[in-house]
Enzyme design. Structure first.
Site, short mmCIF file in Angstrom:
data_model
loop_
_atom_site.label_atom_id
_atom_site.label_comp_id
_atom_site.label_asym_id
_atom_site.label_seq_id
_atom_site.Cartn_x
_atom_site.Cartn_y
_atom_site.Cartn_z
N THR A 128 -31.05 121.19 -44.86
CA THR A 128 -30.64 120.17 -43.87
C THR A 128 -30.11 120.84 -42.61
O THR A 128 -30.26 120.31 -41.51
CB THR A 128 -29.58 119.24 -44.48
OG1 THR A 128 -30.08 118.68 -45.70
CG2 THR A 128 -29.18 118.14 -43.53
N TYR A 179 -30.20 129.42 -54.58
CA TYR A 179 -30.66 128.13 -54.07
C TYR A 179 -32.12 128.00 -54.51
O TYR A 179 -33.02 128.57 -53.88
CB TYR A 179 -30.53 128.06 -52.54
CG TYR A 179 -31.01 126.77 -51.92
CD1 TYR A 179 -31.13 126.65 -50.54
CD2 TYR A 179 -31.34 125.65 -52.69
CE1 TYR A 179 -31.56 125.46 -49.95
CE2 TYR A 179 -31.79 124.48 -52.13
CZ TYR A 179 -31.87 124.37 -50.74
OH TYR A 179 -32.30 123.19 -50.17
N ASN A 180 -32.33 127.28 -55.60
CA ASN A 180 -33.68 127.13 -56.14
C ASN A 180 -34.31 125.84 -55.60
O ASN A 180 -33.78 124.76 -55.83
CB ASN A 180 -33.65 127.09 -57.68
CG ASN A 180 -35.04 127.22 -58.28
OD1 ASN A 180 -35.79 128.13 -57.91
ND2 ASN A 180 -35.40 126.30 -59.17
N TYR A 181 -35.39 125.96 -54.88
CA TYR A 181 -36.01 124.80 -54.27
C TYR A 181 -37.53 124.99 -54.32
O TYR A 181 -38.18 125.26 -53.32
CB TYR A 181 -35.52 124.65 -52.83
CG TYR A 181 -35.87 123.36 -52.12
CD1 TYR A 181 -35.42 123.14 -50.82
CD2 TYR A 181 -36.65 122.35 -52.70
CE1 TYR A 181 -35.73 121.97 -50.12
CE2 TYR A 181 -36.97 121.19 -52.02
CZ TYR A 181 -36.49 121.00 -50.73
OH TYR A 181 -36.79 119.84 -50.06
N LYS A 226 -27.82 126.00 -56.99
CA LYS A 226 -28.15 124.68 -56.46
C LYS A 226 -29.65 124.52 -56.70
O LYS A 226 -30.46 125.24 -56.13
CB LYS A 226 -27.85 124.57 -54.96
CG LYS A 226 -28.44 123.30 -54.38
CD LYS A 226 -28.13 123.06 -52.94
CE LYS A 226 -28.60 124.09 -52.00
NZ LYS A 226 -28.65 123.60 -50.59
N ASP A 227 -29.99 123.62 -57.62
CA ASP A 227 -31.39 123.44 -58.00
C ASP A 227 -31.88 122.15 -57.37
O ASP A 227 -31.47 121.06 -57.79
CB ASP A 227 -31.49 123.36 -59.54
CG ASP A 227 -32.93 123.34 -60.05
OD1 ASP A 227 -33.15 122.72 -61.12
OD2 ASP A 227 -33.81 123.89 -59.37
N THR A 228 -32.69 122.26 -56.34
CA THR A 228 -33.24 121.05 -55.71
C THR A 228 -34.53 120.75 -56.45
O THR A 228 -35.57 121.39 -56.19
CB THR A 228 -33.48 121.26 -54.21
OG1 THR A 228 -32.20 121.44 -53.59
CG2 THR A 228 -34.16 120.05 -53.58
N VAL A 257 -25.19 118.22 -54.56
CA VAL A 257 -25.39 118.70 -53.18
C VAL A 257 -26.28 117.69 -52.49
O VAL A 257 -27.42 117.46 -52.93
CB VAL A 257 -26.05 120.09 -53.15
CG1 VAL A 257 -26.15 120.57 -51.70
CG2 VAL A 257 -25.26 121.09 -53.99
O1 LIG Z 1 -30.19 120.70 -47.34
C1 LIG Z 1 -29.94 121.38 -48.37
O2 LIG Z 1 -29.70 122.60 -48.37
C2 LIG Z 1 -29.88 120.65 -49.64
O3 LIG Z 1 -29.46 121.19 -50.64
C3 LIG Z 1 -30.49 119.31 -49.68
C4 LIG Z 1 -31.90 119.61 -50.06
O4 LIG Z 1 -31.89 119.64 -51.45
C5 LIG Z 1 -32.85 118.68 -49.45
O5 LIG Z 1 -32.18 117.66 -48.75
C6 LIG Z 1 -33.78 118.11 -50.48
O6 LIG Z 1 -34.18 116.85 -50.08
P1 LIG Z 1 -35.71 116.61 -49.78
O7 LIG Z 1 -36.54 117.51 -50.66
O8 LIG Z 1 -35.85 116.94 -48.32
O9 LIG Z 1 -35.90 115.16 -50.10
#
Ligand SMILES: O=C(O)C(=O)C[C@@H](O)[C@H](O)COP(=O)(O)O
Length: 282
Positions: free
Chosen positions: A43, A128-130, A153-155, A191
């Protein structure tokens, strides 16, 4: 039951970070029940910030609070380590990083990347796992192999995937708004990017859960989902700048391309739609 907000990055019309707007925003979030500020996350357009901008964001937030997780990830390892060393001189909770994205690399390169960060950092290192954004899933097994991760932080829409990190006995959060009720109930917290513009709803959600009033908690989660979902067609991150102004009452500047500002009519349409949902009783 922590509420963590990945703070947005307030830019002026010239695309420069406005430090006073950062501080005003952090002060409000803390007043509204947010516990920790995650700096340079998604974000906060972390991947789109320069090294100096990442450092500036940290300093502006630290002027207000040390309840900070400082995201240092980059595809430039020299920059990552410079940011880790910068953080070493600061009082904060942890540094965090997403795994190296874009490139196709073997898992042992990801292990080496995080081990280098751990070796350099005086602070705990969080993952930060995304996977949806980075193309890499640093799951519990790979986190075990890295063997120095102290939080995650697992997104991830797969909440079972997130829960498994608790096997490591580490701080565990999920980064999706629509899982806030589960994250606050089962994990160490949530988060939420949407916490930038509706922090009070997440605080209220936590109160309902604490009181065991799960019917009200569920109704509020569905309201949060409806608002969050409304922003998607406009661009979630760009939308937040207009919703902070509308719902929190102060200016956080403008987004910076490629997160483009909204056309006036679109911003007005978004705000009207969200205000309508916001005013509905749960
Ligand atoms: O902005 C960050 O570092 C967050 O953790 C939020 C993040 O998980 C993000 O907003 C995920 O939402 P979307 O996949 O964008 O719907």
């Amino acid at each position: 039951m922590e509420i963590i907000v990945p703070i947005l990055t307030p830019f002026n019309e010239k695309g420069e970070i406005d430090g006073e707007k950062v501080k005003t925003h952090v002060e409000n979030l803390l007043r509204k029940g947010v516990d920790i500020i995650f700096v340079n996350g998604t974000t906060g357009v972390g991947p789109a910030l320069s090294k100096d901008e990442k450092r500036k964001m940290l300093d502006y937030v630290l002027d207000v609070t040390n309840k900070v997780i400082f995201q240092v990830g980059s595809l430039n390892m020299k920059e990552v380590l410079e940011l880790v060393n910068y953080a070493n001189e600061k009082d904060l909770i942890a540094v965090a990083s997403y795994p190296p994205f874009y490139f196709s690399i073997p898992k042992d390169f990801i292990v080496k990347y995080f081990k280098e960060i751990c070796k350099a950092s005086k602070h705990p290192v969080y993952l930060y796992n995304y996977p949806g954004a980075t193309g890499k899933d640093v799951d519990v097994n790979l986190a075990k192999e890295i063997d120095c991760i102290k939080g995650v932080k697992d997104t991830n829409p797969d909440f079972a995937h997130t829960i498994r990190y608790k096997e490591l006995g580490i701080k565990t959060y999920n980064g999706l708004e629509n899982l806030a009720i589960a994250s606050l109930s089962i994990l160490d917290g949530t988060v939420v990017g949407a916490g930038n513009y509706m922090p009070e709803l997440f605080s209220q959600l936590r109160e309902y859960i604490k009181a065991g009033d799960m019917r009200k908690a569920l109704d509020l989660q569905l309201k949060i989902d409806e608002i969050d979902g409304t922003t998607i067609p406009y661009g979630k991150i760009s939308s937040m700048y207009y919703l902070v102004k509308e719902l929190q009452g102060y200016d956080v500047g403008v987004p910076r391309p490629p997160m483009y500002p909204l056309e006036e009519n679109k911003a007005k349409e978004l705000v009207e739609k969200v205000r309508k949902i916001w005013n509905k009783s749960e």
